[in-house]
Write an enzyme that holds these catalytic residues in place. Structure first.
Site, mmCIF file in Angstrom:
data_model
loop_
_atom_site.group_PDB
_atom_site.id
_atom_site.type_symbol
_atom_site.label_atom_id
_atom_site.label_comp_id
_atom_site.label_asym_id
_atom_site.label_seq_id
_atom_site.Cartn_x
_atom_site.Cartn_y
_atom_site.Cartn_z
ATOM 1 N N THR A 1 10.326 -13.269 -16.270
ATOM 2 C CA THR A 1 9.329 -12.212 -16.460
ATOM 3 C C THR A 1 9.047 -11.992 -17.941
ATOM 4 O O THR A 1 7.909 -11.756 -18.340
ATOM 5 C CB THR A 1 9.806 -10.895 -15.803
ATOM 6 O OG1 THR A 1 10.320 -11.205 -14.507
ATOM 7 C CG2 THR A 1 8.665 -9.908 -15.670
ATOM 8 N N GLU B 1 22.134 -10.234 -23.836
ATOM 9 C CA GLU B 1 21.136 -9.232 -23.444
ATOM 10 C C GLU B 1 21.676 -7.822 -23.654
ATOM 11 O O GLU B 1 20.959 -6.935 -24.137
ATOM 12 C CB GLU B 1 20.768 -9.408 -21.965
ATOM 13 C CG GLU B 1 19.929 -10.636 -21.693
ATOM 14 C CD GLU B 1 19.575 -10.785 -20.233
ATOM 15 O OE1 GLU B 1 18.598 -11.471 -19.947
ATOM 16 O OE2 GLU B 1 20.279 -10.222 -19.374
HETATM 17 O O1 LIG Z 1 20.458 -13.545 -17.061
HETATM 18 C C1 LIG Z 1 19.271 -13.318 -16.873
HETATM 19 C C2 LIG Z 1 18.635 -12.034 -17.108
HETATM 20 O O2 LIG Z 1 19.437 -10.915 -16.896
HETATM 21 C C3 LIG Z 1 17.248 -11.866 -16.514
HETATM 22 O O3 LIG Z 1 16.605 -10.912 -17.291
HETATM 23 C C4 LIG Z 1 17.253 -11.451 -15.049
HETATM 24 O O4 LIG Z 1 17.966 -12.404 -14.294
HETATM 25 C C5 LIG Z 1 15.826 -11.298 -14.488
HETATM 26 O O5 LIG Z 1 15.169 -12.509 -14.570
HETATM 27 P P1 LIG Z 1 13.734 -12.745 -13.956
HETATM 28 O O6 LIG Z 1 12.759 -12.047 -14.819
HETATM 29 O O7 LIG Z 1 13.573 -14.239 -13.951
HETATM 30 O O8 LIG Z 1 13.762 -12.203 -12.561
#
Ligand SMILES: O=C[C@H](O)[C@H](O)[C@H](O)COP(=O)(O)O
Length: 237
Positions: A36, A109
């Protein structure tokens, strides 16, 4: 479920989150990881003053996003006070607690998130829990651990009440466990619906060998959700 619909939802949430929150005066901006936040980096790359701020990555993919969108790359060691950070989430509860780490990037993060004055989440409609964590995201809480502690921590997590504990595997892309950007392993521990995420985070964090958990509590300022109908919903404390 149409992939186009989900992709459009991600993009709408990310663009609106940037447009509504990015301060003209921002000098240091955190960039999260996942599918995202790609659209956050894209939108920031369209700003006229894009050379006026430095971006702090949360892992390898995030670093590439910063570079590919013509943004200035910095590091958390240089800039530990961040004006605003944008990131995705695997699940968001009604109190703005999060599960993160589905993409194995949770430690960096969280470091960037807690260093940021504002932490803005961008997600599609599938990530929004109707109440607690552990309802929409059922793969378990991602936990980054020092590699040789995995057997002990697995036992400890069962003792804490986990229903299922898995050492995340690389699947067809890698024989053996996933290795994070920090050269650690990841455990996914399913606790079902999480009544008290602060308590659970604290209990897990105290286990020897745990680097960080994917439970982000009391960090998020706002969450933007791209909805199925094309609208964007905003959740604020
Ligand atoms: O380790 C990954 C992160 O925490 C991502 O921000 C989380 O998995 C969400 O990812 P996505 O935007 O692909 O759903």
């Amino acid at each position: 479920m149409s992939t186009d619909l989900v992709e459009q939802a991600k993009k709408s949430a990310a663009y609106k989150a940037v447009d509504e929150n990015f301060p003209e005066s921002a000098k240091v901006v955190g960039i999260g990881s996942g599918s995202t936040v790609i659209y956050v980096a894209e939108r920031l790359g369209q700003l006229r003053n894009k050379s006026g701020f430095v971006c702090i990555p949360t892992g390898f993919q995030s670093k590439q996003l910063i570079i590919d969108n013509g943004l200035s790359l910095g590091s958390i060691e240089q800039y530990s006070n961040i004006d605003i950070a944008f990131d995705g989430a695997d699940e968001v509860d009604t109190d703005l607690n999060l599960i993160k780490g589905g993409g194995a990037c949770l430690f960096q993060e969280k470091l960037v998130a807690i260093a940021s004055k504002q932490f803005i989440v961008v997600a599609d409609y599938r990530k929004r829990s109707p109440s607690k964590l552990g309802i929409q995201w059922t793969k378990g809480v991602p936990i980054e651990i020092v590699p040789n502690s995995y057997a002990k921590i697995t036992n400890d997590l069962y003792d804490l009440g986990a229903k299922k504990v898995i050492l995340r595997q690389g699947g067809s892309s890698k024989a053996g466990p996933v290795v994070t950007d920090n050269n650690n392993f990841l455990i996914d521990a399913d606790f079902g619906e999480i009544a008290d995420p602060v308590k659970l985070h604290t209990q897990i964090k105290l286990l020897v060998g745990v680097v960080e958990t994917g439970l982000f509590t009391d960090i998020t300022t706002k969450a933007y959700f791209g909805e199925e109908n094309g609208q964007v919903g905003v959740l604020t404390k």
